[in-house]
Design an enzyme around this catalytic site. Structure first.
Site, PDB file in Angstrom:
ATOM      1  N   TYR A  25      70.465 119.122  39.737  1.00  0.00           N
ATOM      2  CA  TYR A  25      70.523 118.999  38.267  1.00  0.00           C
ATOM      3  C   TYR A  25      70.283 117.570  37.793  1.00  0.00           C
ATOM      4  O   TYR A  25      69.997 117.333  36.619  1.00  0.00           O
ATOM      5  CB  TYR A  25      71.882 119.515  37.764  1.00  0.00           C
ATOM      6  CG  TYR A  25      71.856 119.978  36.326  1.00  0.00           C
ATOM      7  CD1 TYR A  25      71.156 121.120  35.948  1.00  0.00           C
ATOM      8  CD2 TYR A  25      72.523 119.263  35.333  1.00  0.00           C
ATOM      9  CE1 TYR A  25      71.130 121.538  34.630  1.00  0.00           C
ATOM     10  CE2 TYR A  25      72.505 119.678  34.007  1.00  0.00           C
ATOM     11  CZ  TYR A  25      71.804 120.817  33.666  1.00  0.00           C
ATOM     12  OH  TYR A  25      71.772 121.236  32.357  1.00  0.00           O
ATOM     13  N   LYS A  50      72.589 115.586  29.713  1.00  0.00           N
ATOM     14  CA  LYS A  50      73.674 116.411  29.135  1.00  0.00           C
ATOM     15  C   LYS A  50      74.919 115.556  28.866  1.00  0.00           C
ATOM     16  O   LYS A  50      75.658 115.821  27.922  1.00  0.00           O
ATOM     17  CB  LYS A  50      74.020 117.582  30.064  1.00  0.00           C
ATOM     18  CG  LYS A  50      72.933 118.645  30.174  1.00  0.00           C
ATOM     19  CD  LYS A  50      72.626 119.309  28.845  1.00  0.00           C
ATOM     20  CE  LYS A  50      71.759 120.538  29.013  1.00  0.00           C
ATOM     21  NZ  LYS A  50      71.186 120.999  27.727  1.00  0.00           N
TER      22      LYS A  50
HETATM   23  P1  NAP Z   1      64.848 128.462  27.512  1.00  0.00           P
HETATM   24  O1  NAP Z   1      64.834 129.882  27.123  1.00  0.00           O
HETATM   25  O2  NAP Z   1      63.695 127.971  28.336  1.00  0.00           O
HETATM   26  O3  NAP Z   1      65.077 127.567  26.235  1.00  0.00           O
HETATM   27  C1  NAP Z   1      64.752 126.188  26.196  1.00  0.00           C
HETATM   28  C2  NAP Z   1      64.072 125.969  24.883  1.00  0.00           C
HETATM   29  O4  NAP Z   1      63.783 124.571  24.665  1.00  0.00           O
HETATM   30  C3  NAP Z   1      62.736 126.695  24.823  1.00  0.00           C
HETATM   31  O5  NAP Z   1      62.674 127.466  23.633  1.00  0.00           O
HETATM   32  C4  NAP Z   1      61.740 125.551  24.789  1.00  0.00           C
HETATM   33  O6  NAP Z   1      60.553 125.890  24.123  1.00  0.00           O
HETATM   34  C5  NAP Z   1      62.536 124.549  24.000  1.00  0.00           C
HETATM   35  N1  NAP Z   1      61.878 123.232  24.011  1.00  0.00           N
HETATM   36  C6  NAP Z   1      61.574 122.457  25.081  1.00  0.00           C
HETATM   37  N2  NAP Z   1      60.933 121.338  24.673  1.00  0.00           N
HETATM   38  C7  NAP Z   1      60.861 121.420  23.310  1.00  0.00           C
HETATM   39  C8  NAP Z   1      60.331 120.583  22.298  1.00  0.00           C
HETATM   40  N3  NAP Z   1      59.735 119.419  22.577  1.00  0.00           N
HETATM   41  N4  NAP Z   1      60.424 120.985  21.001  1.00  0.00           N
HETATM   42  C9  NAP Z   1      60.998 122.161  20.675  1.00  0.00           C
HETATM   43  N5  NAP Z   1      61.520 122.998  21.589  1.00  0.00           N
HETATM   44  C10 NAP Z   1      61.451 122.636  22.890  1.00  0.00           C
HETATM   45  O7  NAP Z   1      66.152 128.149  28.420  1.00  0.00           O
HETATM   46  P2  NAP Z   1      67.713 128.241  28.101  1.00  0.00           P
HETATM   47  O8  NAP Z   1      68.354 128.269  29.440  1.00  0.00           O
HETATM   48  O9  NAP Z   1      67.980 129.295  27.120  1.00  0.00           O
HETATM   49  O10 NAP Z   1      68.029 126.801  27.488  1.00  0.00           O
HETATM   50  C11 NAP Z   1      68.643 126.611  26.225  1.00  0.00           C
HETATM   51  C12 NAP Z   1      69.668 125.503  26.328  1.00  0.00           C
HETATM   52  O11 NAP Z   1      70.772 125.945  27.118  1.00  0.00           O
HETATM   53  C13 NAP Z   1      69.179 124.214  26.986  1.00  0.00           C
HETATM   54  O12 NAP Z   1      69.755 123.100  26.342  1.00  0.00           O
HETATM   55  C14 NAP Z   1      69.734 124.339  28.392  1.00  0.00           C
HETATM   56  O13 NAP Z   1      69.862 123.096  29.050  1.00  0.00           O
HETATM   57  C15 NAP Z   1      71.071 124.953  28.055  1.00  0.00           C
HETATM   58  N6  NAP Z   1      71.786 125.548  29.178  1.00  0.00           N
HETATM   59  C16 NAP Z   1      71.186 126.477  29.967  1.00  0.00           C
HETATM   60  C17 NAP Z   1      71.885 127.016  31.029  1.00  0.00           C
HETATM   61  C18 NAP Z   1      71.253 128.039  31.934  1.00  0.00           C
HETATM   62  O14 NAP Z   1      71.747 128.255  33.044  1.00  0.00           O
HETATM   63  N7  NAP Z   1      70.180 128.689  31.538  1.00  0.00           N
HETATM   64  C19 NAP Z   1      73.208 126.635  31.286  1.00  0.00           C
HETATM   65  C20 NAP Z   1      73.800 125.694  30.444  1.00  0.00           C
HETATM   66  C21 NAP Z   1      73.089 125.156  29.398  1.00  0.00           C
HETATM   67  P3  NAP Z   1      59.283 126.432  24.992  1.00  0.00           P
HETATM   68  O15 NAP Z   1      59.761 127.343  26.048  1.00  0.00           O
HETATM   69  O16 NAP Z   1      58.516 127.083  23.942  1.00  0.00           O
HETATM   70  O17 NAP Z   1      58.673 125.215  25.595  1.00  0.00           O
END
Ligand code: NAP
Length: 265
Positions: free
Chosen positions: A161, A168
């Protein structure tokens, strides 16, 4: 109200859900929960290609605002929030569910981090929350709520990570300082620390399968969490039910972070 009638906890509120990529996104769990609870929702998408994926989902939850915004670009951010103000006037809540780091930067040893990779991860994954918050605050009703998504890697060294953990940590500290600034207007700012969920962004994390197995084994509930569980908690934090909560990192990880780790190790 008649006995048996129930109002959603977000009835009459307008909110932005930023970071919906597809139906596996945490933002999709958030959108469905907020819609169910009565909110009117707005979304962003990143470029034309992604509009095709985001628009049909946003329409399923009756979104009244779907506009392009790259959070790495100030002009696009200004244009997005100007459209929100033009269309809605005021907003009540903002959910930031956005992160990005170069895949190689997460796969390479952390000690080899390049300046460019570090700046990009910090910009999109941490600064973008500040950039969204400062624009959202201008059009947010007093007493509104902002929520971002974080992960345990902010406070522990989680293998694979690396650079995202540092971003984060900055995001969680930003949550506290934004809460301090905006609290003067009764605006609350919180972070949800989600356990691992298989999404597009998660696929960039090295050996995510092992991470999920370890998280399930080491959690209090003996399992991983779902995007719906993260969505429900986020809806509560966006709503007035959490009116006394601000500057908090709220874990939705089936209790993993309070345990001693994976008993199978
Ligand atoms: P996700 O579906 O891939 O969502 C990430 C989003 O960030 C996507 O919609 C992506 O857009 C967007 N993004 C990236 N660069 C960007 C930019 N320059 N401008 C606007 N949007 C942008 O994955 P997710 O897991 O749901 O992630 C959402 C949040 O939850 C993140 O902060 C992640 O770190 C956090 N999180 C995830 C987990 C996990 O295990 N999945 C755990 C804890 C926290 P595009 O795909 O269109 O590029």
């Amino acid at each position: 109200m008649l006995k048996g009638d129930s109002m959603g906890i977000l009835e009459g509120k307008k909110g932005l859900v930023l970071g919906l990529a597809n139906n596996k996104s945490i933002a999709w769990g958030v959108a469905q929960a907020c819609h169910r609870e009565g909110a009117e929702l707005g979304f962003n998408y990143l470029g034309e290609q992604l509009e095709k994926r985001v628009r049909p989902l946003a329409e399923q939850v009756n979104a009244t605002l779907i506009e392009s915004m790259d959070v790495g670009n100030d002009a696009e951010m200004d244009a997005f929030f100007a459209k929100v103000e033009e269309k809605w006037g005021k907003i009540d809540f903002l959910v930031h569910s956005i992160a990005f780091a170069n895949k190689d930067a997460l796969r390479n040893p952390f000690s080899q981090a390049s300046r460019a990779d570090f700046q990009l991860a910090m910009d999109i994954s941490a600064y973008s929350f500040i950039a969204c918050a400062q624009r959202a605050a201008k059009i947010m009703n007093d007493g509104g709520s902002m929520v971002t998504m974080t992960y345990l890697g902010a406070e522990r060294a989680v293998p694979g990570y690396g650079m995202m953990g540092v971003a984060k940590a900055a995001l969680e500290a930003s949550t506290r300082y934004l809460a301090q600034d905006l609290g003067q207007r009764g605006i609350r700012v919180n972070a949800v620390s989600a356990g691992p969920i298989r999404t597009l962004a998660a696929s960039a994390v090295g050996d995510f399968k092992a991470l999920m197995a370890k998280s399930a084994r080491g959690s209090m509930l003996g399992r991983n969490v779902t995007q719906d569980e993260v969505g429900n908690t986020t809806a509560y934090l966006a709503s007035d039910l959490s009116s006394g909560v601000s500057g908090e990192v709220h874990y939705v990880d089936a209790g993993f972070h309070v345990g001693a780790g994976d008993p199978g190790e």
